[in-house]
Design an enzyme around this catalytic site. Structure first.
Site, PDB file in Angstrom:
ATOM      1  CG  HIS A 156      39.158  41.300  34.255  1.00 25.14           C
ATOM      2  ND1 HIS A 156      38.108  41.057  35.098  1.00 25.14           N
ATOM      3  CD2 HIS A 156      40.278  41.035  34.978  1.00 25.14           C
ATOM      4  CE1 HIS A 156      38.560  40.670  36.280  1.00 25.14           C
ATOM      5  NE2 HIS A 156      39.880  40.634  36.236  1.00 25.14           N
ATOM      6  CG  HIS A 213      43.256  39.186  35.618  1.00 31.96           C
ATOM      7  ND1 HIS A 213      43.152  40.246  36.496  1.00 31.96           N
ATOM      8  CD2 HIS A 213      44.373  39.411  34.878  1.00 31.96           C
ATOM      9  CE1 HIS A 213      44.159  41.081  36.293  1.00 31.96           C
ATOM     10  NE2 HIS A 213      44.913  40.592  35.318  1.00 31.96           N
ATOM     11  CG  ASP A 261      40.850  35.803  39.396  1.00 31.72           C
ATOM     12  OD1 ASP A 261      41.462  36.354  38.457  1.00 31.72           O
ATOM     13  OD2 ASP A 261      40.378  36.446  40.353  1.00 31.72           O
ATOM     14  CG  HIS A 262      37.668  37.435  36.800  1.00 32.72           C
ATOM     15  ND1 HIS A 262      36.661  38.064  37.489  1.00 32.72           N
ATOM     16  CD2 HIS A 262      38.794  37.589  37.550  1.00 32.72           C
ATOM     17  CE1 HIS A 262      37.151  38.587  38.601  1.00 32.72           C
ATOM     18  NE2 HIS A 262      38.448  38.300  38.658  1.00 32.72           N
ATOM     19  CG  HIS A 269      41.728  44.914  37.612  1.00 29.65           C
ATOM     20  ND1 HIS A 269      42.570  44.704  38.669  1.00 29.65           N
ATOM     21  CD2 HIS A 269      41.332  43.675  37.184  1.00 29.65           C
ATOM     22  CE1 HIS A 269      42.687  43.389  38.878  1.00 29.65           C
ATOM     23  NE2 HIS A 269      41.947  42.751  37.990  1.00 29.65           N
ATOM     24  CG  ASP A 282      38.828  41.404  39.726  1.00 31.04           C
ATOM     25  OD1 ASP A 282      37.744  40.993  40.177  1.00 31.04           O
ATOM     26  OD2 ASP A 282      39.834  40.686  39.590  1.00 31.04           O
ATOM     27  CG  HIS A 285      38.022  38.992  43.895  1.00 35.73           C
ATOM     28  ND1 HIS A 285      38.729  37.822  44.061  1.00 35.73           N
ATOM     29  CD2 HIS A 285      38.306  39.418  42.638  1.00 35.73           C
ATOM     30  CE1 HIS A 285      39.409  37.547  42.960  1.00 35.73           C
ATOM     31  NE2 HIS A 285      39.168  38.504  42.067  1.00 35.73           N
TER      32      HIS A 285
HETATM   33 FE    FE Z   1      39.955  38.680  40.056  1.00 34.27          FE
HETATM   34 ZN    ZN Z   2      41.345  40.570  37.838  1.00 31.90          ZN
END
Ligand code: FE
Ligand code: ZN
Length: 247
Positions: free
Chosen positions: A55, A57, A59-60, A120, A143, A181
């Protein structure tokens, strides 16, 4: 033969290094940042071929731009509906929510399938590498599904999350699920509050290793309060409670 190695990134993220030891080809899942995956690739003298994003985001996908660099031959795959949100995306996979779709991509001889798993985020996609020779499949859940938990509903509804989690956990029990995570210890504290009499939850919490990825479909069906929710309403109630939970 494909190997899968978690690459810890940022505070508690996992990227994954997929590698074909025979050819030196490597692929990445969800590179949060560039340095740890770049070091992992260098350590095995790998040649980066492609990147899978679960996805959009940051942090990915935060490491993608630097990892792809100027080299024009590294593909970047995401769901079609994440167009414009995943840096350097080249593969726009039109997976839907009710059946795994063949992406046409093959990694070290293993077919790659995709399933749209909104909840998410609206463009979340699960990536599934089909097992060979009786080995279980490997699925990257981002996530959407965590060990004993699920992601927050940033862009989706409880009904979408319910559907996505049920689809992921109707796969065979031994299917390996690699998630985004390391939240498992906290997730199990919440699971124990939801189901105080669930012995599988207590036993899992007692025997928790430092690194808990991958989990399996069997473990999630036994311990994940969001997978175990009997209805959309129950999932919604549990998700709201988890947002407030300080365990
Ligand atoms: Fe994440
Ligand atoms: Zn995420």
């Amino acid at each position: 033969m494909l190997t899968i190695e978690p690459v810890p990134c940022l505070r508690d993220n996992y990227a994954y290094l997929l590698r074909d030891p025979g050819t030196g080809d490597v692929w990445l899942v969800d590179p949060s940042e560039a340095d740890p995956p770049a070091r992992a690739i260098a350590a095995v003298s790998g040649r980066l071929r492609g990147i899978l994003a679960t996805h959009h985001h940051h942090d990915h996908v935060g490491g993608i731009d630097e990892l792809v660099g100027d080299g024009g031959d590294v593909w970047v795959a995401g769901h079609a509906s994440d167009r414009g949100r995943i840096p350097r995306q080249t593969e726009f996979v039109e997976a839907n929510t009710d059946a795994w779709q063949d992406t046409g991509l093959v990694l070290a001889g293993r077919r790659l399938l995709g399933l749209h798993i909104p909840g998410h985020t609206r463009g979340a996609i699960a990536w599934r590498l089909v097992g060979e020779g009786g080995e279980p499949d490997d699925v990257f859940t981002g996530d959407t599904l965590f060990a004993a938990g699920c992601g927050r509903l940033f862009e989706g509804t409880p009904a979408q999350m319910h559907m996505s989690l049920q689809q992921l956990t109707t796969l065979p029990p031994s299917t390996r699920l690699w998630f985004g995570h390391e939240y498992t210890a906290a997730n199990l504290r919440f699971a124990a509050a939801v189901e105080p009499d669930n012995r599988a939850v207590a036993e899992r919490a007692d025997a928790l290793p430092g690194r808990t990825t991958p989990t399996t479909v069997a473990d999630e069906r036994a311990t994940n309060p969001f997978v175990r929710a009997d209805s959309v309403e129950e999932l919604a109630t549990r998700r709201r409670a988890k947002d407030e939970f300080r365990g």
